[in-house]
Design an enzyme around this catalytic site. Sequence first.
Site, PDB file in Angstrom:
ATOM      1  N   HIS A 100       1.195  -1.360   0.355  1.00  0.00           N
ATOM      2  CA  HIS A 100      -0.382  -0.180   0.262  1.00  0.00           C
ATOM      3  C   HIS A 100       0.961   0.988  -0.358  1.00  0.00           C
ATOM      4  O   HIS A 100       2.167   1.486   0.480  1.00  0.00           O
ATOM      5  CB  HIS A 100      -0.848   0.168   1.247  1.00  0.00           C
ATOM      6  N   GLU A 172      -3.381   1.780  -7.262  1.00  0.00           N
ATOM      7  CA  GLU A 172      -4.077   3.921  -6.440  1.00  0.00           C
ATOM      8  C   GLU A 172      -3.288   4.517  -6.670  1.00  0.00           C
ATOM      9  O   GLU A 172      -2.188   4.632  -5.970  1.00  0.00           O
ATOM     10  CB  GLU A 172      -4.107   2.795  -4.368  1.00  0.00           C
TER      11      GLU A 172
END
Length: 261
Positions: A100, A172
Amino acid sequence: MARKPLIAGNWKMNLNHLEAIALVQKIAFSLPAKYFDKVDVTVIPPFTDIRSVQTLVEGDKLLLTYGAQDVSAHDSGAYTGEISGSMLAKLGCTFVVVGHSERRTLHCEDNDTVLAKTKAALKNGITPIVCIGEGLDVREAGEHVSYNVEQLRGSLAGLSGEDIAKVVIAYEPVWAIGTGRVASAANAQEVCAAIRATLGELASQDVASGVRVLYGGSVNAKNVGEIVGQTDVDGALVGGASLKADEFATLSAIAAGGPLP
């Protein structure tokens, strides 16, 4: 190949174990069984909540799944504060998020680290959700596609086609995470199509056609329909909206093709 949409709720560092139980109960109540034929729904709570979520999901035979926000690259040993893949597997985790942007940025995790964690997840039968994404400077320079392709190649380097078939990729754009800004559906499709093409090069077209590619970046009930409607977008990695049971259930229902709960 038809790919079943996946909506994954990344709670980040929010909610204690009691709050986690309440949220999962509300989500489950809002999503009748009929939706799960058309969409996979998973929650990604903090480590301290996982056992409580496991007890609830297994005890009530809920159809949603759950996972973890990170995993150690190591099996066991003197690694204070880390959680191994075998520990997560014992807790029944289906998914684990690796790479992430907040881990890459705040904890200085590079592609080699992400690759090692991806391997650790696969070794323990857990599906890694491998995250990649560009910052605003890269986007404005028009280098976002090549940047993401390079990050993807580094994060999956050396994996077999069989292993690549078991991963989920989450695109993302860092500039859209928690900012309220969101990539357009066309922006998301552009990068997700490049991701799928690269997966075809790393493995095969058959493998690439089966891998789910998610979009993550200020996803909400208003924009998720158009985004997941793109050819190469198979769901969403949801942040803040996943902490609101009604909105998360609505997101999931939209991804399933409706009707709204």
